[in-house]
Design a protein around this motif. Structure first.
Motif, PDB file in Angstrom:
ATOM      1  N   ILE A 181       0.844  -1.192   0.000  1.00 27.91           N
ATOM      2  CA  ILE A 181       0.000   0.000   0.000  1.00 27.91           C
ATOM      3  C   ILE A 181       0.883   1.246   0.000  1.00 27.91           C
ATOM      4  O   ILE A 181       1.763   1.395   0.858  1.00 27.91           O
ATOM      5  N   CYS A 182       0.680   2.114  -0.972  1.00 27.35           N
ATOM      6  CA  CYS A 182       1.398   3.394  -1.054  1.00 27.35           C
ATOM      7  C   CYS A 182       0.444   4.498  -0.624  1.00 27.35           C
ATOM      8  O   CYS A 182      -0.587   4.703  -1.265  1.00 27.35           O
ATOM      9  N   LEU A 183       0.774   5.178   0.457  1.00 28.71           N
ATOM     10  CA  LEU A 183      -0.046   6.288   0.945  1.00 28.71           C
ATOM     11  C   LEU A 183       0.572   7.587   0.447  1.00 28.71           C
ATOM     12  O   LEU A 183       1.616   8.018   0.939  1.00 28.71           O
ATOM     13  N   VAL A 184      -0.036   8.177  -0.560  1.00 28.83           N
ATOM     14  CA  VAL A 184       0.424   9.454  -1.104  1.00 28.83           C
ATOM     15  C   VAL A 184      -0.153  10.562  -0.226  1.00 28.83           C
ATOM     16  O   VAL A 184      -1.357  10.815  -0.241  1.00 28.83           O
ATOM     17  N   SER A 185       0.700  11.182   0.547  1.00 24.62           N
ATOM     18  CA  SER A 185       0.258  12.198   1.492  1.00 24.62           C
ATOM     19  C   SER A 185       0.095  13.538   0.781  1.00 24.62           C
ATOM     20  O   SER A 185       1.080  14.234   0.510  1.00 24.62           O
ATOM     21  N   ILE A 186      -1.144  13.882   0.467  1.00 25.88           N
ATOM     22  CA  ILE A 186      -1.415  15.195  -0.139  1.00 25.88           C
ATOM     23  C   ILE A 186      -1.059  16.285   0.859  1.00 25.88           C
ATOM     24  O   ILE A 186      -0.424  17.290   0.505  1.00 25.88           O
ATOM     25  N   TYR A 187      -1.447  16.073   2.120  1.00 26.43           N
ATOM     26  CA  TYR A 187      -1.114  17.051   3.157  1.00 26.43           C
ATOM     27  C   TYR A 187       0.403  17.223   3.271  1.00 26.43           C
ATOM     28  O   TYR A 187       0.914  18.353   3.296  1.00 26.43           O
ATOM     29  N   GLY A 188       1.132  16.110   3.347  1.00 29.70           N
ATOM     30  CA  GLY A 188       2.583  16.190   3.498  1.00 29.70           C
ATOM     31  C   GLY A 188       3.246  16.871   2.322  1.00 29.70           C
ATOM     32  O   GLY A 188       4.162  17.687   2.485  1.00 29.70           O
ATOM     33  N   THR A 189       2.787  16.563   1.101  1.00 25.51           N
ATOM     34  CA  THR A 189       3.352  17.187  -0.098  1.00 25.51           C
ATOM     35  C   THR A 189       3.066  18.683  -0.122  1.00 25.51           C
ATOM     36  O   THR A 189       3.928  19.495  -0.471  1.00 25.51           O
ATOM     37  N   HIS A 190       1.860  19.062   0.272  1.00 27.98           N
ATOM     38  CA  HIS A 190       1.461  20.478   0.259  1.00 27.98           C
ATOM     39  C   HIS A 190       2.126  21.279   1.381  1.00 27.98           C
ATOM     40  O   HIS A 190       2.103  22.516   1.338  1.00 27.98           O
ATOM     41  N   HIS A 191       2.677  20.602   2.381  1.00 19.51           N
ATOM     42  CA  HIS A 191       3.315  21.297   3.504  1.00 19.51           C
ATOM     43  C   HIS A 191       4.802  20.975   3.603  1.00 19.51           C
ATOM     44  O   HIS A 191       5.412  21.175   4.655  1.00 19.51           O
ATOM     45  N   ASN A 192       5.368  20.475   2.514  1.00 18.17           N
ATOM     46  CA  ASN A 192       6.777  20.099   2.517  1.00 18.17           C
ATOM     47  C   ASN A 192       7.648  21.345   2.335  1.00 18.17           C
ATOM     48  O   ASN A 192       7.575  22.004   1.296  1.00 18.17           O
TER      49      ASN A 192
END
Length: 532
Positions: A423-434
Motif C-alpha cells: 500500500i502506497c499512501l500518497v500524502s497530499i497534506y505532506g506534499t502540500h506542507h513540505n
C-alpha cells in the motif's frame, strides 16, 4: 506467536466483548485464529525486510506499530515526518497493514502517473466504502474501471457543467437567505460545515437526480442517511482496528446502523434510476410512433447522461452500475466540496485584505447587472478569487491522502523499490506542507498561484484532486461550484473568525476524517452587506 495470539484475543475481548471470544472458542475457531496469527507474523517479517530501503520512524509498540489518531496532533506528526524524512518513510499499522508514505513530488509522481492497468485501489480505505458505492469508478480496477471512466467522462463535459451554474446559484442563495434570517435573530456566529454541507447536498441532488429535497430548510431521510453513513465509515476506520474485518463489524451495533442507513440510500437511488429508465423508454416509444419532431428536452442530469451513454460495443450501464455511480457522485461530491468551501471562507476571514480584494473583483464583474448571479462566462474572470481558492486547497486540502497499490514493483528515486502489492499512501497534506517544496508552507499566500509563478512550481507539488489516470473525475465540477459559492458569499457577507463554543475561543483545531473538518466545527462571524 502465543504472546501475539493472547494479545489478539485480549483485544477482541476489550473491543467486542466476552461473547466474541466465547464464540471463537465454541465454534472451534481458535485453531483458525492461531494460524491467522502465524500468517500475520510471517507477513510482517517479510514486509519489514522488503521495506528496509525506506526509513522507519519509531513505533509506538511492537503490536500497534505506527497506529495513531486523526487529530490536530496527528497532522503535526505528519509535519515532523516531512521535516525529518524529506520524501518518504515506511509505516506499519500493527502487523496488519504495511505502507510506504510519500510526501515529495519526485516520489509521488511515478506512482500517480503509473498506468491505470497496474494501479489498484487497495482495501485499507476503499474496502469500507464498497457496501455503499459498489464496484464504481472510485473503487474498481483494470478494464472494468477503464470502461466506466470512458462512460462517465461525458457527464463532466463543459457543456454539461454549464447547465449546473443555475443550480449552484440557487442553492447558494437558499443558504444565504437562511444566514440572513439567523443574523436578523442575533445569531451572527455560525458553524460553517453544517450549513455548507446541506447546501452541497442540495446542489448534488438537483444535478444528479433533478430532485428538490428542500434539505436546507427541512430534514430529509435520504440526506440524513448519507451523513450517518459518512460518520460510521470514519468511526469504523479510526476507532477500532478489529472493525476493519467484516465478520466482526457486521455483528456490532454500528454495523446494524450502517445497514439501516445503507438500505435508505440504496432504495432512493434504485427508485430514481428505475423510474427514469421507464420514462426514457416511454419517450422513445412515443417519438418512434409519432411523426412530430421531439420537443425540447429539459436539462440533462447525471442519471440522464448515464442512461444514454454507450460503450464501443453499444452497451450501456446496467441499473446496478448506474446506482453505484450515482451513489459515488453523491458521496464524493458533497463532503469534499463542502470542506473546500468552508476552509476557503475561513482563510479569507483570517486575511481581510485578501477577502476585500476578492469581493471587489466580484463586484466589478457584476456591476450594472440586475441580479446577483454568477454566469459561466464569469468564471474565467475571477483570477484572484481562483488563486485564493487554490491556496486554500493547498493549505487545507479536503482529502489528506490517497492510497494505491500496484501489480508490479515500483522503482522510486534513490534506488528504492516498493514491492508489488504494498500500500502506497500518497500524502497530499505532506506534499502540500513540505518545506523543501513550498516556502513557508504553513502560511496562506495566494500569490503562489499567480500565473506568472506557475513555471517555478514543481510538477505534482499541488495535487488536491490527485493526479494521473486515476485522478478525481469530478474536479472541474468542484471548481465551478467553489468559485460560484465563494464569490456569492463574499458579495453578500463580510466574514471574520468566529468563536467555537466548545473551545471558548476562535482557535481552530483541524480534524482529518474522510475530509478535513474542524473539532467542534468551523465558526465564522457573518455581517450582511448591502451590495448593489
Amino acid at each position: 506467536m502465543m504472546t501475539l495470539l493472547h494479545t489478539v484475543l485480549a483485544l477482541v475481548l476489550s473491543w467486542t466483548g466476552l461473547s466474541s471470544v466465547l464464540y471463537i472458542f465454541s465454534t472451534g475457531l481458535f485453531t483458525v485464529v492461531a494460524l491467522w496469527t502465524a500468517r500475520l507474523l510471517l507477513r510482517h517479517a517479510w514486509y519489514t525486510h522488503k521495506l528496509s530501503c525506506f526509513s522507519k520512524p519509531q513505533t509506538r509498540s511492537w503490536l500497534l506499530g505506527h497506529l495513531g489518531k486523526s487529530t490536530e496532533e496527528g497532522l503535526q506528526r505528519v509535519d515532523d515526518l516531512v521535516q525529518t524524512y524529506k520524501h518518504s518513510c515506511c509505516w506499519f499499522l500493527g502487523p496488519f497493514y504495511h505502507l510506504v508514505r510519500l510526501f515529495h513530488p519526485d516520489y509521488v509522481k511515478p506512482l500517480l502517473m503509473a498506468p491505470a492497468s497496474i494501479t489498484v485501489k487497495d482495501e485499507l480505505i476503499y474496502h469500507h466504502l464498497q457496501p455503499w458505492l459498489g464496484n464504481s469508478v472510485l473503487i474498481s480496477n483494470g478494464e472494468v474501471w477503464s470502461r466506466k471512466r470512458r462512460l462517465l467522462t461525458p457527464a463532466f463535459h463543459f457543456d454539461i457543467l454549464k447547465s449546473y451554474i443555475a443550480v449552484f446559484n440557487s442553492s447558494a442563495k437558499t443558504m444565504h437567505d437562511k444566514w440572513c434570517r439567523l443574523v436578523a435573530e442575533g445569531k451572527t456566529n455560525l458553524e460553517m460545515f453544517d450549513h455548507v454541507t446541506l447546501m452541497t447536498l442540495d446542489s448534488l441532488l438537483k444535478c444528479a437526480f433533478s430532485y428538490d429535497s428542500n434539505c436546507q430548510q427541512s430534514s430529509s431521510e435520504y440526506v440524513s442517511a448519507i451523513v450517518e453513513l459518512s460518520d460510521l465509515i470514519i468511526e469504523r476506520r479510526e476507532k477500532n482496528i478489529l472493525h476493519h474485518w467484516d465478520w466482526i463489524y457486521w455483528k456490532t451495533r454500528q454495523g446494524e446502523r450502517f445497514k439501516q442507513a445503507l438500505n435508505t440510500v440504496h432504495r432512493f437511488t434504485r427508485d430514481v434510476v428505475e423510474k427514469r429508465r421507464t420514462l426514457l423508454n416511454q419517450q422513445r416509444e412515443t417519438e418512434a410512433q409519432s411523426e412530430i419532431a421531439p420537443t425540447a428536452q429539459k436539462r440533462k442530469d447525471f442519471v440522464d447522461i448515464l442512461l444514454l451513454t454507450k460503450d464501443e460495443d453499444g452497451q450501456g450501464l446496467t441499473d446496478e452500475e448506474m446506482q453505484a455511480e450515482a451513489n459515488t457522485f453523491m458521496f464524493a461530491g458533497h463532503d469534499t466540496t463542502a470542506s473546500a468551501i468552508c476552509w476557503t471562507l475561513y482563510n479569507l476571514a483570517r486575511h481581510e485584505h485578501y477577502q476585500e480584494k476578492c469581493r471587489q473583483e466580484v463586484m466589478d464583474l457584476i456591476e450594472g447587472r440586475d441580479g446577483q448571479e454568477i454566469q459561466w462566462e464569469d468564471l474565467s474572470n475571477l483570477p484572484f478569487t481562483t488563486m485564493c481558492i487554490k491556496e486554500s486547497l493547498r493549505l487545507h486540502s479536503p482529502v489528506q491522502a490517497v492510497t494505491r497499490s500496484y501489480t508490479q514493483d515500483m522503482v522510486l528515486p534513490g534506488n528504492r523499490t516498493v514491492p508489488a502489492g504494498t500500500i502506497c499512501l500518497v500524502s497530499i497534506y505532506g506534499t502540500h506542507h513540505n518545506p523543501t517544496v513550498w516556502t513557508n508552507p504553513h502560511e496562506y499566500d495566494p500569490q503562489r498561484f499567480d500565473p506568472s509563478n506557475k513555471k517555478s512550481q514543481t510538477s505534482h507539488a499541488f495535487i488536491p484532486f490527485s493526479s494521473g489516470p486515476r485522478n478525481c473525475i469530478g474536479q472541474k465540477f468542484a471548481m465551478v461550484e467553489l468559485r460560484v459559492v465563494v464569490a456569492l458569499t463574499l458579495l453578500r457577507f463580510r466574514l471574520t473568525p468566529g468563536v467555537n463554543p466548545e473551545l471558548g475561543s476562535s482557535r481552530v483545531r483541524r480534524l482529518p476524517q474522510l475530509v478535513l473538518r474542524a473539532e467542534g466545527g468551523l465558526w465564522l462571524q457573518l455581517e450582511p452587506l448591502n451590495t448593489p
